[in-house]
Design a protein around this motif. Structure first.
Motif, PDB file in Angstrom:
ATOM      1  N   LYS A 108       0.776  -1.242  -0.069  1.00  0.00           N
ATOM      2  CA  LYS A 108       0.023   0.149  -0.059  1.00  0.00           C
ATOM      3  C   LYS A 108       0.813   1.204  -0.053  1.00  0.00           C
ATOM      4  N   ASP A 109       0.339   2.534  -0.187  1.00  0.00           N
ATOM      5  CA  ASP A 109       1.112   3.592  -0.211  1.00  0.00           C
ATOM      6  C   ASP A 109       1.457   3.963   1.269  1.00  0.00           C
ATOM      7  N   ALA A 110       2.690   4.422   1.387  1.00  0.00           N
ATOM      8  CA  ALA A 110       3.370   4.479   2.619  1.00  0.00           C
ATOM      9  C   ALA A 110       2.516   5.774   3.453  1.00  0.00           C
ATOM     10  N   LEU A 111       2.232   6.589   2.848  1.00  0.00           N
ATOM     11  CA  LEU A 111       1.667   7.885   3.471  1.00  0.00           C
ATOM     12  C   LEU A 111       0.026   7.827   3.638  1.00  0.00           C
ATOM     13  N   ILE A 112      -0.807   7.298   2.825  1.00  0.00           N
ATOM     14  CA  ILE A 112      -2.137   7.475   2.935  1.00  0.00           C
ATOM     15  C   ILE A 112      -2.693   5.853   2.905  1.00  0.00           C
ATOM     16  N   ASP A 113      -3.694   5.737   3.846  1.00  0.00           N
ATOM     17  CA  ASP A 113      -4.866   4.682   3.673  1.00  0.00           C
ATOM     18  C   ASP A 113      -5.589   4.637   2.296  1.00  0.00           C
ATOM     19  N   SER A 114      -5.313   4.068   1.362  1.00  0.00           N
ATOM     20  CA  SER A 114      -6.401   4.018  -0.007  1.00  0.00           C
ATOM     21  C   SER A 114      -7.699   3.384   0.371  1.00  0.00           C
ATOM     22  N   ASN A 115      -7.897   2.857   1.390  1.00  0.00           N
ATOM     23  CA  ASN A 115      -9.262   2.480   1.586  1.00  0.00           C
ATOM     24  C   ASN A 115      -9.931   3.510   2.337  1.00  0.00           C
ATOM     25  N   GLN A 116      -9.372   4.440   2.847  1.00  0.00           N
ATOM     26  CA  GLN A 116     -10.315   5.259   3.652  1.00  0.00           C
ATOM     27  C   GLN A 116     -10.488   6.577   2.843  1.00  0.00           C
ATOM     28  N   PRO A 117     -11.586   7.616   2.874  1.00  0.00           N
ATOM     29  CA  PRO A 117     -11.618   8.570   2.024  1.00  0.00           C
ATOM     30  C   PRO A 117     -10.420   9.522   2.269  1.00  0.00           C
ATOM     31  N   VAL A 118     -10.169  10.172   1.007  1.00  0.00           N
ATOM     32  CA  VAL A 118      -8.745  10.985   1.304  1.00  0.00           C
ATOM     33  C   VAL A 118      -8.971  12.262   1.990  1.00  0.00           C
ATOM     34  N   MET A 119     -10.072  12.643   2.043  1.00  0.00           N
ATOM     35  CA  MET A 119     -10.511  13.823   2.543  1.00  0.00           C
ATOM     36  C   MET A 119     -10.235  14.197   3.979  1.00  0.00           C
ATOM     37  N   PHE A 120     -10.190  12.911   4.581  1.00  0.00           N
ATOM     38  CA  PHE A 120      -9.903  12.920   6.123  1.00  0.00           C
ATOM     39  C   PHE A 120      -8.434  12.445   6.397  1.00  0.00           C
ATOM     40  N   GLU A 121      -7.688  11.628   5.410  1.00  0.00           N
ATOM     41  CA  GLU A 121      -6.586  11.217   5.552  1.00  0.00           C
ATOM     42  C   GLU A 121      -5.658  12.360   5.396  1.00  0.00           C
ATOM     43  N   VAL A 122      -5.918  13.213   4.364  1.00  0.00           N
ATOM     44  CA  VAL A 122      -4.873  14.589   4.160  1.00  0.00           C
ATOM     45  C   VAL A 122      -4.497  15.309   5.277  1.00  0.00           C
ATOM     46  N   GLY A 123      -5.558  15.181   6.304  1.00  0.00           N
ATOM     47  CA  GLY A 123      -5.185  16.143   7.618  1.00  0.00           C
ATOM     48  C   GLY A 123      -4.441  15.378   8.491  1.00  0.00           C
ATOM     49  N   ASN A 124      -4.303  14.183   8.246  1.00  0.00           N
ATOM     50  CA  ASN A 124      -3.403  13.305   9.188  1.00  0.00           C
ATOM     51  C   ASN A 124      -1.900  13.478   8.597  1.00  0.00           C
ATOM     52  N   LEU A 125      -1.587  13.836   7.289  1.00  0.00           N
ATOM     53  CA  LEU A 125      -0.130  13.828   7.004  1.00  0.00           C
ATOM     54  C   LEU A 125       0.696  14.612   7.724  1.00  0.00           C
ATOM     55  N   LYS A 126       0.051  16.013   8.030  1.00  0.00           N
ATOM     56  CA  LYS A 126       1.014  17.101   8.529  1.00  0.00           C
ATOM     57  C   LYS A 126       2.233  17.404   7.765  1.00  0.00           C
ATOM     58  N   GLU A 127       3.461  17.201   8.405  1.00  0.00           N
ATOM     59  CA  GLU A 127       4.434  17.590   7.727  1.00  0.00           C
ATOM     60  C   GLU A 127       4.855  17.085   6.214  1.00  0.00           C
ATOM     61  N   LYS A 128       4.127  15.675   6.157  1.00  0.00           N
ATOM     62  CA  LYS A 128       4.279  15.070   4.986  1.00  0.00           C
ATOM     63  C   LYS A 128       3.549  15.462   3.913  1.00  0.00           C
ATOM     64  N   TYR A 129       2.525  16.311   3.933  1.00  0.00           N
ATOM     65  CA  TYR A 129       1.742  16.640   3.033  1.00  0.00           C
ATOM     66  C   TYR A 129       2.285  17.113   1.707  1.00  0.00           C
ATOM     67  N   TRP A 130       3.388  17.883   1.955  1.00  0.00           N
ATOM     68  CA  TRP A 130       4.018  18.416   0.743  1.00  0.00           C
ATOM     69  C   TRP A 130       4.677  17.353  -0.078  1.00  0.00           C
ATOM     70  N   ARG A 131       5.151  16.266   0.517  1.00  0.00           N
ATOM     71  CA  ARG A 131       5.874  15.347  -0.020  1.00  0.00           C
ATOM     72  C   ARG A 131       4.514  14.400  -0.854  1.00  0.00           C
ATOM     73  N   TRP A 132       3.584  14.328  -0.182  1.00  0.00           N
ATOM     74  CA  TRP A 132       2.531  13.480  -0.796  1.00  0.00           C
ATOM     75  C   TRP A 132       1.888  14.235  -2.053  1.00  0.00           C
ATOM     76  N   ILE A 133       1.843  15.531  -1.804  1.00  0.00           N
ATOM     77  CA  ILE A 133       0.890  16.024  -2.855  1.00  0.00           C
ATOM     78  C   ILE A 133       1.698  16.349  -4.220  1.00  0.00           C
ATOM     79  N   HIS A 134       3.328  16.009  -3.989  1.00  0.00           N
ATOM     80  CA  HIS A 134       4.191  16.237  -5.204  1.00  0.00           C
ATOM     81  C   HIS A 134       4.728  15.091  -5.757  1.00  0.00           C
ATOM     82  N   GLU A 135       4.134  13.921  -5.190  1.00  0.00           N
ATOM     83  CA  GLU A 135       4.864  12.853  -5.841  1.00  0.00           C
ATOM     84  C   GLU A 135       3.479  12.015  -6.538  1.00  0.00           C
ATOM     85  N   PRO A 136       3.908  11.292  -7.717  1.00  0.00           N
ATOM     86  CA  PRO A 136       2.808  10.768  -8.218  1.00  0.00           C
ATOM     87  C   PRO A 136       2.030   9.505  -7.533  1.00  0.00           C
TER      88      PRO A 136
END
Length: 115
Positions: free
Chosen positions: A33-61
């Protein structure tokens, strides 16, 4: 992949995200699975849990399908055909442009047309 040799005259080093994505498809491992988010959960609620990893997640494919909402109804509203955007917005833009020009003509009259 490391960009050490030139291909068509260009050296291109792949990002760490590309190596991680490729590693997930390794034949000696099952798909991870993706290391940063759980793809089984809605991403609207997962993005808030990324915190400092958000910028990495948003800029990678991202390889896979993301779900925005838990509700099937709300999720169905996020999937539209490409032609729906101009079909909805172009009439609105034309309506407001016509009304705006009409209002300017009423306020400034012939001065507006001479410019």
């Amino acid at each position: 992949m490391k960009g050490e040799e030139r291909i068509m005259g260009v050296k291109h080093e792949h990002s760490e995200a590309a190596f991680e994505m490729l590693e997930r498809y390794s034949l000696d491992q099952s798909f991870k699975k993706d290391a940063l988010i759980d793809s089984n959960q809605p991403v609207m609620f997962e993005v808030g849990n990324l915190k400092e990893k958000y910028w990495r997640w948003i800029h990678e494919p991202y390889d896979g399908k993301l779900r925005l909402f838990k509700s099937d109804f709300l999720e169905s509203l996020t999937n539209t055909k490409w032609w729906m955007i101009p079909a909805v917005w172009m009439p609105l833009v034309a309506y407001f442009a016509f009304n705006g020009l009409n209002l300017m003509y009423q306020m400034f009259g012939k001065i507006f047309l001479n410019v």
